[in-house]
Write an enzyme that holds these catalytic residues in place. Structure first.
Site, PDB file in Angstrom:
ATOM      1  N   CYS A  62       0.808  -1.231   0.000  1.00 39.17           N
ATOM      2  CA  CYS A  62       0.000   0.000   0.000  1.00 39.17           C
ATOM      3  C   CYS A  62       0.840   1.280   0.000  1.00 39.17           C
ATOM      4  CB  CYS A  62      -0.978   0.005   1.172  1.00 39.17           C
ATOM      5  SG  CYS A  62      -2.133  -1.364   1.108  1.00 39.17           S
ATOM      6  N   HIS A 114      -2.991   7.369   2.342  1.00 36.35           N
ATOM      7  CA  HIS A 114      -3.462   6.064   1.866  1.00 36.35           C
ATOM      8  C   HIS A 114      -4.828   5.785   2.477  1.00 36.35           C
ATOM      9  CE1 HIS A 114      -3.926   1.948   0.991  1.00 36.35           C
ATOM     10  NE2 HIS A 114      -3.649   1.529   2.212  1.00 36.35           N
ATOM     11  N   ASN A 129      -9.965   0.128   0.262  1.00 35.17           N
ATOM     12  CA  ASN A 129      -8.498   0.170   0.242  1.00 35.17           C
ATOM     13  C   ASN A 129      -8.019  -0.464  -1.065  1.00 35.17           C
ATOM     14  OD1 ASN A 129      -5.760  -0.335   0.527  1.00 35.17           O
ATOM     15  ND2 ASN A 129      -5.896  -0.918   2.675  1.00 35.17           N
TER      16      ASN A 129
HETATM   17  N1  COA Z   1     -18.255  -7.457  10.454  1.00 34.20           N
HETATM   18  C1  COA Z   1     -18.664  -7.526  11.721  1.00 34.20           C
HETATM   19  N2  COA Z   1     -17.831  -7.727  12.758  1.00 34.20           N
HETATM   20  C2  COA Z   1     -16.517  -7.850  12.469  1.00 34.20           C
HETATM   21  C3  COA Z   1     -16.026  -7.791  11.153  1.00 34.20           C
HETATM   22  C4  COA Z   1     -16.949  -7.592  10.137  1.00 34.20           C
HETATM   23  N3  COA Z   1     -16.577  -7.490   8.832  1.00 34.20           N
HETATM   24  N4  COA Z   1     -14.679  -7.939  11.196  1.00 34.20           N
HETATM   25  C5  COA Z   1     -14.340  -8.090  12.479  1.00 34.20           C
HETATM   26  N5  COA Z   1     -15.464  -8.047  13.262  1.00 34.20           N
HETATM   27  C6  COA Z   1     -15.568  -8.158  14.704  1.00 34.20           C
HETATM   28  C7  COA Z   1     -14.376  -8.846  15.318  1.00 34.20           C
HETATM   29  O1  COA Z   1     -14.557 -10.257  15.274  1.00 34.20           O
HETATM   30  C8  COA Z   1     -14.408  -8.318  16.738  1.00 34.20           C
HETATM   31  O2  COA Z   1     -15.371  -9.015  17.467  1.00 34.20           O
HETATM   32  P1  COA Z   1     -15.080  -9.399  19.015  1.00 34.20           P
HETATM   33  O3  COA Z   1     -14.913  -8.069  19.701  1.00 34.20           O
HETATM   34  O4  COA Z   1     -16.313 -10.148  19.383  1.00 34.20           O
HETATM   35  O5  COA Z   1     -13.822 -10.198  18.981  1.00 34.20           O
HETATM   36  C9  COA Z   1     -14.925  -6.886  16.558  1.00 34.20           C
HETATM   37  O6  COA Z   1     -15.569  -6.856  15.262  1.00 34.20           O
HETATM   38  C10 COA Z   1     -13.835  -5.840  16.580  1.00 34.20           C
HETATM   39  O7  COA Z   1     -12.809  -6.298  15.743  1.00 34.20           O
HETATM   40  P2  COA Z   1     -11.436  -5.599  15.695  1.00 34.20           P
HETATM   41  O8  COA Z   1     -10.579  -6.299  14.667  1.00 34.20           O
HETATM   42  O9  COA Z   1     -10.898  -5.391  17.067  1.00 34.20           O
HETATM   43  O10 COA Z   1     -11.906  -4.170  15.147  1.00 34.20           O
HETATM   44  P3  COA Z   1     -11.085  -2.923  14.807  1.00 34.20           P
HETATM   45  O11 COA Z   1     -11.652  -1.772  15.471  1.00 34.20           O
HETATM   46  O12 COA Z   1      -9.603  -3.117  14.902  1.00 34.20           O
HETATM   47  O13 COA Z   1     -11.417  -2.761  13.237  1.00 34.20           O
HETATM   48  C11 COA Z   1     -10.393  -3.164  11.140  1.00 34.20           C
HETATM   49  C12 COA Z   1     -11.040  -3.776  12.348  1.00 34.20           C
HETATM   50  C13 COA Z   1      -9.864  -4.264  10.222  1.00 34.20           C
HETATM   51  C14 COA Z   1     -11.434  -2.337  10.407  1.00 34.20           C
HETATM   52  C15 COA Z   1      -9.247  -2.247  11.603  1.00 34.20           C
HETATM   53  O14 COA Z   1      -8.429  -2.959  12.496  1.00 34.20           O
HETATM   54  C16 COA Z   1      -8.411  -1.751  10.485  1.00 34.20           C
HETATM   55  O15 COA Z   1      -8.867  -0.983   9.650  1.00 34.20           O
HETATM   56  N6  COA Z   1      -7.122  -2.131  10.457  1.00 34.20           N
HETATM   57  C17 COA Z   1      -6.241  -1.687   9.427  1.00 34.20           C
HETATM   58  C18 COA Z   1      -6.469  -2.502   8.213  1.00 34.20           C
HETATM   59  C19 COA Z   1      -5.709  -1.979   7.063  1.00 34.20           C
HETATM   60  O16 COA Z   1      -5.727  -0.807   6.847  1.00 34.20           O
HETATM   61  N7  COA Z   1      -5.021  -2.844   6.343  1.00 34.20           N
HETATM   62  C20 COA Z   1      -4.269  -2.467   5.235  1.00 34.20           C
HETATM   63  C21 COA Z   1      -3.124  -1.630   5.671  1.00 34.20           C
HETATM   64  S1  COA Z   1      -2.428  -0.853   4.334  1.00 34.20           S
END
Ligand code: COA
Length: 332
Positions: free
Chosen positions: A113, A252, A282
């Protein structure tokens, strides 16, 4: 001869026509429109149809960028991608040939990315070194081809697309001149975002999931927040500029919460953020040029604006650069 700066002279972008909205994802994944919107800011993303590849998207975006620059000429092509059409060879030569540029220097840069910012720096180096006078820099990724269709932690986040710019040799004082650059990596954290199989370490695996992207989202989120803010401050410091001199921050597009958190850390008003994640998700290496094309197209990015570009990606990699926006036209 004085060192030549790389000056942005053309911009183009291309998105696959197929729109996949959050509602469609709820029919095949345990998720909700509300969760995806509030946790990521994404409403819909574009997805390539089978048979449409990274090279195809790169050619479409590259053609528009060359038209925007008013010349079909380029001496080199740098393709930022983490999803080349084949593990070997690189995809850039096919993009060059597809654009009628057979014979020019063409190679891939893989910084996932952050790839577009890395590719800009690479192209600026080719120009500064006198290797090329005009370089086409393309960011193209078909990231959805790396995803496990049943994985709700990755499928809602990523989309496909391509964006491109033409850089020409010019003066560091001109509008459009890129620089300075700030680039970094941290290989110790490679496993936070990884496709375990398909490379030299594990060619094939009996476990199909090993061929899909595995992401530790929360750890990636924290790293992206910290690294994009750090790098933005570093590049401003190198340029002798202050945050309040920045008119547009083009980060990004990984998560709207990451963009807002970076703005908060920098003390940058949110209305200076360029945001198009709600419509594209993304798109990895295509993210920054797609955001530039959207903002230039709708007039929110205008000639004379001082622009900070900042990216973060798998690897880990991150980096930033600066430019004053030039007078370029962008086709819809
Ligand atoms: N729908 C519903 N629930 C979901 C889900 C979805 N698509 N994906 C995850 N969950 C749940 C998880 O299982 C977790 O449940 P729990 O609390 O019962 O365990 C809860 O939602 C929170 O998950 P978590 O991963 O802690 O959420 P978060 O606030 O970190 O958000 C992302 C998740 C992926 C959106 C976030 O971490 C993110 O954007 N990370 C960066 C990703 C990225 O940018 N990647 C590329 C980098 S270039």
């Amino acid at each position: 001869m004085p060192i030549q700066a790389a000056v942005l002279a053309g911009l183009g972008a291309w998105l696959p026509p197929r729109v996949v909205d959050n509602e469609e994802l709820t029919r095949r994944l345990d998720t909700s429109d509300e969760w995806i919107r509030t946790r990521t800011g994404i409403h819909e993303r574009r997805v390539v149809d089978p048979g449409v590849s990274t090279v195809d998207m790169a050619i479409a975006a590259g053609r528009k960028a060359l038209r925007s620059a008013g010349s079909e000429r380029a001496d080199a092509l740098v393709l930022a991608t983490a999803t080349p059409d084949h593990p070997c060879p690189a995809s850039a030569p096919q993009v060059a040939s597809g654009l009628g540029l057979s014979g020019i220097a063409a190679f891939d840069v893989n910084a996932v990315c952050s790839g577009f910012v890395y590719a800009l720096a690479t192209a600026a180096g080719l120009i500064a070194g006198g290797v090329a006078e005009r370089v086409l820099v393309v960011g193209s990724d078909a990231f959805t081809t790396l995803l496990d269709p049943a994985d709700r932690t990755t499928v809602p986040i990523f989309g496909d697309g391509a964006g491109a710019v033409v850089l020409r040799a010019g003066s560091p004082d001109e509008r459009g001149a890129l620089g300075p650059f700030d680039l970094h990596s941290e290989g110790e954290l490679a496993e936070l975002l990884v496709v375990p199989a398909g490379g030299a370490k594990q060619r094939v695996s009996d476990e199909p999931r090993d061929h899909f992207l595995v992401m530790r989202g929360t750890a990636v989120f924290r790293q992206a927040n910290a690294r994009m803010a750090e790098s933005s401050l570093a590049v401003l410091d190198r340029a002798g500029m202050k945050v309040d001199e920045i008119d547009r921050f083009v980060g990004h597009q990984a998560n709207i919460r990451i963009l807002k958190a970076v703005a908060r850390q920098l003390g940058l008003p949110e209305d200076r953020l360029v945001v198009n994640i709600e419509r594209v998700g993304n798109t990895s290496a295509a993210s920054i040029p797609l955001a530039l094309a959207d903002a230039a197209g709708d007039g929110s990015l205008r000639a004379g604006h001082r622009v900070l570009l900042s990216a973060f990606g798998a690897g880990l990699t991150w980096g930033s650069t600066l430019l004053t926006w030039p007078d370029v036209t962008v086709e819809p």
